[in-house]
Design an enzyme around this catalytic site. Structure first.
Site, PDB file in Angstrom:
ATOM      1  N   VAL A  90      -1.562   9.521  82.197  1.00  0.00           N
ATOM      2  CA  VAL A  90      -1.635  10.678  81.171  1.00  0.00           C
ATOM      3  C   VAL A  90      -1.252  12.349  81.034  1.00  0.00           C
ATOM      4  O   VAL A  90      -0.379  12.299  80.384  1.00  0.00           O
ATOM      5  CB  VAL A  90      -2.425   9.957  80.060  1.00  0.00           C
ATOM      6  CG1 VAL A  90      -2.667  10.403  78.603  1.00  0.00           C
ATOM      7  CG2 VAL A  90      -2.610   8.468  79.956  1.00  0.00           C
ATOM      8  N   CYS A  91      -1.846  12.207  82.176  1.00  0.00           N
ATOM      9  CA  CYS A  91      -1.688  13.820  82.222  1.00  0.00           C
ATOM     10  C   CYS A  91      -0.545  14.309  83.180  1.00  0.00           C
ATOM     11  O   CYS A  91       0.228  15.532  82.369  1.00  0.00           O
ATOM     12  CB  CYS A  91      -2.836  14.087  83.134  1.00  0.00           C
ATOM     13  SG  CYS A  91      -4.393  13.337  82.846  1.00  0.00           S
ATOM     14  N   SER A  92       0.408  13.465  83.484  1.00  0.00           N
ATOM     15  CA  SER A  92       0.996  14.305  84.357  1.00  0.00           C
ATOM     16  C   SER A  92       2.547  13.392  83.144  1.00  0.00           C
ATOM     17  O   SER A  92       4.217  14.285  83.164  1.00  0.00           O
ATOM     18  CB  SER A  92       1.184  13.124  85.065  1.00  0.00           C
ATOM     19  OG  SER A  92       0.590  13.764  86.132  1.00  0.00           O
TER      20      SER A  92
END
Length: 203
Positions: A90-92
């Protein structure tokens, strides 16, 4: 043995995470000991420094310099977002792009810097920033031992997801050290309130 104990004993780490997430208190009900809208982020983390993303050689040449929190926020308009970790899904795929793709809109609103911080070392953060092609528009900082997030009560034990001590997924708009808007996700695996589009509407 209780039913909850049986579930936790027999479940995979990802199933355990789902159980934990389902029991989480909604963000609006959470109380923070250190920060909330109106808090001074510099005072809350006054003895903390972050490590700006860099290569190892840059670290050596700078004598492994760190950046005090006051130097990041004092006299500036800053948008900062924290996330569980570099290179994670999700971060990337969502969180960083939501800021990278809106950088012109942030600048148009007078924001001096958009900052991404995670409980990682600055070398991992540097490699990740370069992979995302975001280093030129977003400042990446490593909170290598989690001190910054702990001081804000935004630390999070993500051992159930095999990540260990990390942070909540969150965002904030800060003027001269004062928090004007703060968003914390109900679960770090979700991105509903901490993305770039949301904080743009709060500036």
């Amino acid at each position: 043995m209780s039913m909850a104990s049986l579930i936790l004993k027999r479940s995979s780490p990802y199933a355990i995470r789902s159980v934990i997430d389902s029991l989480r208190i909604p963000t609006s009900s959470r109380a923070y000991a250190s920060v909330a809208v109106g808090s001074d982020i510099v005072s809350a983390a006054q003895d903390v420094s972050l490590q700006k993303a860099r290569t190892w050689d840059e670290g050596v040449s700078s004598n492994f310099a760190t950046t005090p929190i006051k130097d990041i926020f004092k006299g500036k308009k800053v948008v900062i977002f924290g996330l569980p970790g570099a290179y994670t899904g999700v971060c990337s795929n969502q969180h960083v792009p939501s800021y990278k793709n809106n950088i012109d809109k942030f600048k148009a609103k007078g924001i001096d810097s958009v900052i991404c911080v995670a409980v990682n070392d600055p070398y991992v953060m540097n490699g990740w920033a370069e992979k995302l092609q975001a280093k030129d528009v977003i400042e990446f900082y490593g909170d290598f031992d989690g001190s910054f997030h702990k001081s804000l009560d935004l630390g999070k034990d993500l051992s159930a997801a095999l990540l260990g001590p990390r942070s909540e997924r969150w965002s904030a708009y800060v003027e001269d050290g004062r928090i004007k808007a703060l968003n914390v996700e109900e679960a770090p695996s979700k991105m509903k309130v901490s993305g770039g589009d949301v904080i743009l509407g709060q500036i």
